[in-house]
Design a protein around this motif. Structure first.
Motif, PDB file in Angstrom:
ATOM      1  N   LEU A 181      38.297  22.876  39.648  1.00 21.91           N
ATOM      2  CA  LEU A 181      37.591  24.066  39.185  1.00 21.91           C
ATOM      3  C   LEU A 181      37.440  25.087  40.306  1.00 21.91           C
ATOM      4  CD1 LEU A 181      36.025  25.506  36.947  1.00 21.91           C
ATOM      5  CD2 LEU A 181      33.987  24.259  37.661  1.00 21.91           C
ATOM      6  N   LEU A 182      37.127  24.619  41.527  1.00 17.34           N
ATOM      7  CA  LEU A 182      37.014  25.535  42.664  1.00 17.34           C
ATOM      8  C   LEU A 182      38.343  26.211  42.967  1.00 17.34           C
ATOM      9  CD1 LEU A 182      34.758  23.419  45.071  1.00 17.34           C
ATOM     10  CD2 LEU A 182      34.100  25.439  43.750  1.00 17.34           C
ATOM     11  N   VAL A 183      39.442  25.452  42.923  1.00 16.78           N
ATOM     12  CA  VAL A 183      40.770  26.033  43.161  1.00 16.78           C
ATOM     13  C   VAL A 183      41.091  27.091  42.125  1.00 16.78           C
ATOM     14  CG1 VAL A 183      43.249  25.519  43.218  1.00 16.78           C
ATOM     15  CG2 VAL A 183      41.628  23.991  44.360  1.00 16.78           C
ATOM     16  N   GLU A 184      40.791  26.822  40.877  1.00 17.32           N
ATOM     17  CA  GLU A 184      41.054  27.790  39.810  1.00 17.32           C
ATOM     18  C   GLU A 184      40.220  29.053  40.004  1.00 17.32           C
ATOM     19  OE1 GLU A 184      43.114  27.933  37.175  1.00 17.32           O
ATOM     20  OE2 GLU A 184      44.142  26.148  37.944  1.00 17.32           O
ATOM     21  N   MET A 185      38.975  28.900  40.439  1.00 15.06           N
ATOM     22  CA  MET A 185      38.129  30.066  40.651  1.00 15.06           C
ATOM     23  C   MET A 185      38.662  30.934  41.794  1.00 15.06           C
ATOM     24  SD  MET A 185      34.346  28.350  40.200  1.00 15.06           S
ATOM     25  CE  MET A 185      33.520  29.865  40.670  1.00 15.06           C
ATOM     26  N   VAL A 186      39.097  30.301  42.902  1.00 19.07           N
ATOM     27  CA  VAL A 186      39.665  31.048  44.022  1.00 19.07           C
ATOM     28  C   VAL A 186      40.944  31.753  43.609  1.00 19.07           C
ATOM     29  CG1 VAL A 186      40.668  30.830  46.326  1.00 19.07           C
ATOM     30  CG2 VAL A 186      38.599  29.553  45.753  1.00 19.07           C
ATOM     31  N   TYR A 187      41.784  31.065  42.853  1.00 18.79           N
ATOM     32  CA  TYR A 187      43.052  31.656  42.400  1.00 18.79           C
ATOM     33  C   TYR A 187      42.796  32.867  41.503  1.00 18.79           C
ATOM     34  CZ  TYR A 187      47.371  32.189  39.747  1.00 18.79           C
ATOM     35  OH  TYR A 187      48.481  32.701  39.126  1.00 18.79           O
ATOM     36  N   CYS A 188      41.868  32.740  40.580  1.00 20.88           N
ATOM     37  CA  CYS A 188      41.562  33.854  39.679  1.00 20.88           C
ATOM     38  C   CYS A 188      40.954  35.022  40.448  1.00 20.88           C
ATOM     39  CB  CYS A 188      40.611  33.382  38.577  1.00 20.88           C
ATOM     40  SG  CYS A 188      41.334  32.204  37.424  1.00 20.88           S
ATOM     41  N   TYR A 189      40.106  34.712  41.449  1.00 23.56           N
ATOM     42  CA  TYR A 189      39.489  35.785  42.237  1.00 23.56           C
ATOM     43  C   TYR A 189      40.542  36.565  43.013  1.00 23.56           C
ATOM     44  CZ  TYR A 189      36.719  38.052  45.862  1.00 23.56           C
ATOM     45  OH  TYR A 189      36.171  38.974  46.708  1.00 23.56           O
ATOM     46  N   ARG A 190      41.479  35.869  43.633  1.00 20.63           N
ATOM     47  CA  ARG A 190      42.536  36.552  44.386  1.00 20.63           C
ATOM     48  C   ARG A 190      43.439  37.350  43.451  1.00 20.63           C
ATOM     49  NH1 ARG A 190      44.614  32.103  48.889  1.00 20.63           N
ATOM     50  NH2 ARG A 190      42.668  32.082  50.130  1.00 20.63           N
ATOM     51  N   LYS A 191      43.735  36.821  42.294  1.00 18.64           N
ATOM     52  CA  LYS A 191      44.592  37.531  41.359  1.00 18.64           C
ATOM     53  C   LYS A 191      43.924  38.813  40.879  1.00 18.64           C
ATOM     54  CE  LYS A 191      47.457  36.710  37.290  1.00 18.64           C
ATOM     55  NZ  LYS A 191      47.856  35.719  36.264  1.00 18.64           N
ATOM     56  N   ILE A 192      42.623  38.756  40.606  1.00 20.96           N
ATOM     57  CA  ILE A 192      41.898  39.947  40.164  1.00 20.96           C
ATOM     58  C   ILE A 192      41.810  40.969  41.289  1.00 20.96           C
ATOM     59  CG2 ILE A 192      39.647  40.800  39.404  1.00 20.96           C
ATOM     60  CD1 ILE A 192      39.278  38.155  37.927  1.00 20.96           C
ATOM     61  N   SER A 193      41.579  40.510  42.525  1.00 18.93           N
ATOM     62  CA  SER A 193      41.496  41.424  43.658  1.00 18.93           C
ATOM     63  C   SER A 193      42.825  42.126  43.891  1.00 18.93           C
ATOM     64  CB  SER A 193      41.089  40.655  44.918  1.00 18.93           C
ATOM     65  OG  SER A 193      39.814  40.061  44.750  1.00 18.93           O
ATOM     66  N   LYS A 194      43.934  41.391  43.810  1.00 17.26           N
ATOM     67  CA  LYS A 194      45.250  41.985  43.986  1.00 17.26           C
ATOM     68  C   LYS A 194      45.554  42.991  42.894  1.00 17.26           C
ATOM     69  CE  LYS A 194      50.063  40.725  44.808  1.00 17.26           C
ATOM     70  NZ  LYS A 194      51.040  39.590  44.898  1.00 17.26           N
ATOM     71  N   SER A 195      45.143  42.685  41.666  1.00 17.50           N
ATOM     72  CA  SER A 195      45.363  43.614  40.555  1.00 17.50           C
ATOM     73  C   SER A 195      44.564  44.892  40.748  1.00 17.50           C
ATOM     74  CB  SER A 195      44.976  42.940  39.241  1.00 17.50           C
ATOM     75  OG  SER A 195      45.114  43.834  38.160  1.00 17.50           O
ATOM     76  N   ASP A 196      43.344  44.780  41.282  1.00 14.55           N
ATOM     77  CA  ASP A 196      42.533  45.974  41.537  1.00 14.55           C
ATOM     78  C   ASP A 196      43.149  46.841  42.628  1.00 14.55           C
ATOM     79  OD1 ASP A 196      40.770  45.160  39.619  1.00 14.55           O
ATOM     80  OD2 ASP A 196      39.348  44.232  41.030  1.00 14.55           O
TER      81      ASP A 196
END
Length: 222
Positions: free
Chosen positions: A180-195
């Protein structure tokens, strides 16, 4: 300790009684068969009723049979406890004063508890449930018998299967938490890159007027 953990897990998974919309829901659960000297032991006996059978007169009789000492010799069965119309009675004998009612208010769970278990308590216990239903035009009855083979030990011993299951449960919990922690970090980085990619065109667009203000056009002369 392991036995108590197994009982708690079994209770949580199987869910003996669940109250939903003020209607009792009953699930038949087998009794534990291992006891330890000096501790208390619940002899679980559940007799589920249908919704239209809730109103009934219930009588519960508990019997005990010791372990067979000789082959082809049936053990002597003695009555040790009775419940009838809100009256509890433990008969004279080795269980006198050591039995306690552990049933439910709706009398679907008609269990009893042995207090201060001894080695002599090893044997076969029978739970006899007799119900007389109260309907409008007739009063049918039903009888249910259940058997519990209890084995008493001097000390609690670890059950390898229960220990292995408990270890696997904790390992699975740790793995799921890490995933769950890995998925949260991955989603956070993906959203930051998209922004960041969304902000780049807007920054370039806003930079054009700014450059034009820094270098104003030369005045036109005749």
């Amino acid at each position: 300790m392991v036995t108590q953990t197994r009982v708690h897990l079994q209770t949580l998974v199987l869910l003996i009684f669940v109250v939903h919309r003020s209607q009792p829901v009953c699930v038949d659960v087998p009794s534990d068969t291992d006891a330890v000297v000096g501790r208390s032991m619940k002899l679980t006996c559940i007799s589920c009723m249908k919704r239209d059978e809730i109103k009934a007169k219930t009588t519960v009789d508990w019997y005990y049979m010791p372990v067979e000492e000789e082959e082809n010799t049936p053990p002597e069965k003695t009555q040790i406890y009775q419940y009838k119309i809100d009256t509890h009675y433990d008969f004279d004998g080795p269980f006198k004063g050591r039995l306690a009612w552990n049933g439910s208010q709706d009398l679907q769970d008609v269990s009893i508890r042995i207090i201060n278990v001894t080695l002599n308590d090893t044997g076969v216990y029978e739970c006899h449930v007799f119900r007389e239903f109260e309907f409008d035009f007739f009063n049918p009855s039903v009888s249910v018998e259940k058997e519990i083979r209890l084995k008493v030990k001097e000390k609690a011993t670890g059950d390898a299967t229960a220990i292995y299951s408990e270890i696997m449960m904790y390992v699975l919990l740790v793995f799921l938490t890490f995933w769950l922690l890995v998925e949260m970090v991955y989603c956070y980085r993906k959203i930051s890159k998209s922004d960041e990619q969304t902000q780049d065109p807007a920054t370039n667009y806003l930079a054009i007027p700014s450059e034009q203000k820094d270098h104003p056009a030369a005045p036109v002369t005749e």
